[in-house]
Design an enzyme around this catalytic site. Structure first.
Site, PDB file in Angstrom:
ATOM      1  N   PRO A 121       0.827  -1.211   0.000  1.00  9.64           N
ATOM      2  CA  PRO A 121       0.000   0.000   0.000  1.00  9.64           C
ATOM      3  C   PRO A 121       0.862   1.263   0.000  1.00  9.64           C
ATOM      4  CG  PRO A 121      -0.586  -1.470   1.824  1.00  9.64           C
ATOM      5  CD  PRO A 121       0.661  -1.997   1.224  1.00  9.64           C
ATOM      6  N   GLU A 167       1.431  -7.729   7.767  1.00  7.58           N
ATOM      7  CA  GLU A 167       1.617  -6.285   7.601  1.00  7.58           C
ATOM      8  C   GLU A 167       2.728  -5.995   6.587  1.00  7.58           C
ATOM      9  OE1 GLU A 167      -1.432  -5.875   9.631  1.00  7.58           O
ATOM     10  OE2 GLU A 167      -0.396  -3.976   9.315  1.00  7.58           O
ATOM     11  N   ARG A 209      -0.587  -8.109 -21.199  1.00  5.32           N
ATOM     12  CA  ARG A 209      -1.474  -7.791 -22.316  1.00  5.32           C
ATOM     13  C   ARG A 209      -0.785  -6.877 -23.327  1.00  5.32           C
ATOM     14  NH1 ARG A 209      -4.068  -2.897 -22.230  1.00  5.32           N
ATOM     15  NH2 ARG A 209      -5.796  -3.632 -23.524  1.00  5.32           N
ATOM     16  N   ASP A 260      -6.917   1.696 -25.870  1.00  2.00           N
ATOM     17  CA  ASP A 260      -7.593   1.638 -24.567  1.00  2.00           C
ATOM     18  C   ASP A 260      -7.374   2.929 -23.781  1.00  2.00           C
ATOM     19  OD1 ASP A 260      -8.514  -0.815 -24.997  1.00  2.00           O
ATOM     20  OD2 ASP A 260      -7.193  -1.866 -23.606  1.00  2.00           O
TER      21      ASP A 260
END
Ligand SMILES: COc1ccc(Cn2ccc3ccc(-c4cc(N)[nH]n4)cc32)cc1
Length: 242
Positions: free
Chosen positions: A85, A112, A154, A169
Site C-alpha cells: 500500500p 503487515e 497484455r 484503450d
C-alpha cells in the site's frame, strides 16, 4: 518474458493459467513459475512471520525467509516487484516499462508486509520496485500481482487477442489521458435503449468526433484530475468547444 511469483498462498495465482495469458504460458511464449514461500522456511513450524519491532498490531514477514527465496528466484538482471500500500502508484506507463523487461519476480507479502531489509538487501543486486495498485488496502500482495501481471502481459506482442486495443484503450498511448468512450454492439435496440445513431451512420469522421467528444465528456465528469493534466495540444479547437 519470465515471471516468478513467491507467495504463502500459491493457489491464489491460479488465474494466471487461464485465458489468453494461460495460453501464452502453455505454449511457452511466457515462462511462469509460482513458488510457495514456506519452501525457504527453516524451523519445524515453517514460520514466515514474527512480531514487529517497536510494537504495534499484526505480524511482519521475516527477512531471513524472504531473502533466501529471492536469492534463489531473482538472479542478477531480474526486476523484483513488491506490491505494497506504501508503494509508488502503478500506472499504464509503469506497465509499459515493465513489459520491456525480460524477468519479473513478484514478492507477495501477507500480514503487515515484509521486513524492509528484504527490499534493501535485494536492491543491492537487482532493481526492486515497491508498487501500489491503488489507495485502498488489500489483505496481501497476490491480487495486486495479478493486476500488474495482467496489465503488463497484455502489452506483449502475441499475448493479447487484439493488439490494436492495447493502443486505443483508456490510458494507452493512442488516447493520451482520456477515458474510453461508451461501446455498443447488436441489437440496435435493447430493452427500449437505442444505439447512438451516429454509430450506424457509416460517417467515419462523425463517428471519430462522437467518440472523442464522449471520451472528453466522460473524463471531465469522472476524472477531473485527468483533465487538469491533459496536454493542451491534444485538445484541438473543436474539442475546446465541447
Ligand atoms: C501497514 O498497513 C498495511 C500493510 C499491509 C497490509 C496487507 N498487505 C500485506 C502485503 C501486502 C501487499 C500489498 C497490499 C496492498 C497494495 C495496495 N495497493 N493495497 N494493498 C497489501 C498488503 C495491510 C495494511
Amino acid at each position: 518474458m519470465r515471471l516468478d511469483v513467491v507467495s504463502i498462498f500459491p493457489e491464489y495465482l491460479a488465474p494466471l493459467r487461464q485465458s489468453l495469458l494461460g495460453r501464452a504460458v502453455a505454449d511457452g511464449r511466457i515462462q511462469l513459475e509460482v513458488h510457495d514461500l514456506r519452501r525457504w522456511a527453516t524451523d519445524r513450524h515453517r514460520s514466515v512471520d514474527d512480531t514487529p519491532y517497536g510494537g504495534g498490531a499484526g505480524m511482519v514477514m521475516r527477512p531471513d525467509v524472504w531473502a533466501a527465496a529471492l536469492d534463489d528466484v531473482a538472479p542478477a538482471g531480474a526486476t523484483v516487484v513488491v506490491p505494497t500500500p506504501a508503494g509508488h502508484p502503478f500506472s499504464q506507463a509503469t506497465a509499459a516499462d515493465l513489459a520491456r523487461r525480460e524477468h519479473l519476480v513478484f514478492a507477495c507479502g501477507r500480514y503487515e508486509g515484509l521486513d524492509q531489509r528484504v527490499v534493501l538487501d535485494a536492491a543491492r543486486r537487482v532493481e526492486v520496485l515497491e508498487l501500489s495498485i491503488g489507495d485502498y488496502v488489500l489483505a496481501g500482495g497476490e491480487v495486486a500481482a495479478l493486476v500488474v501481471i495482467e496489465a503488463v502481459t497484455r502489452l506483449l506482442p502475441g499475448v493479447l487477442g487484439n493488439p490494436e486495443s492495447a493502443v486505443t484503450d483508456s490510458f494507452g498511448e493512442g488516447s493520451p489521458g482520456l477515458l474510453e468512450h461508451p461501446a455498443y454492439t447488436r441489437p440496435v435496440e435493447f430493452r427500449g435503449l437505442a444505439v447512438p445513431p451516429v454509430l450506424l451512420s457509416g460517417n467515419h469522421a462523425a463517428i471519430a468526433r462522437w467518440r472523442r467528444d464522449e471520451s472528453l465528456r466522460r473524463t471531465a465528469r469522472r476524472r477531473p484530475d485527468l483533465v487538469a493534466r491533459l496536454d493542451p495540444a491534444t485538445l484541438d479547437a473543436a474539442d475546446r468547444a465541447v
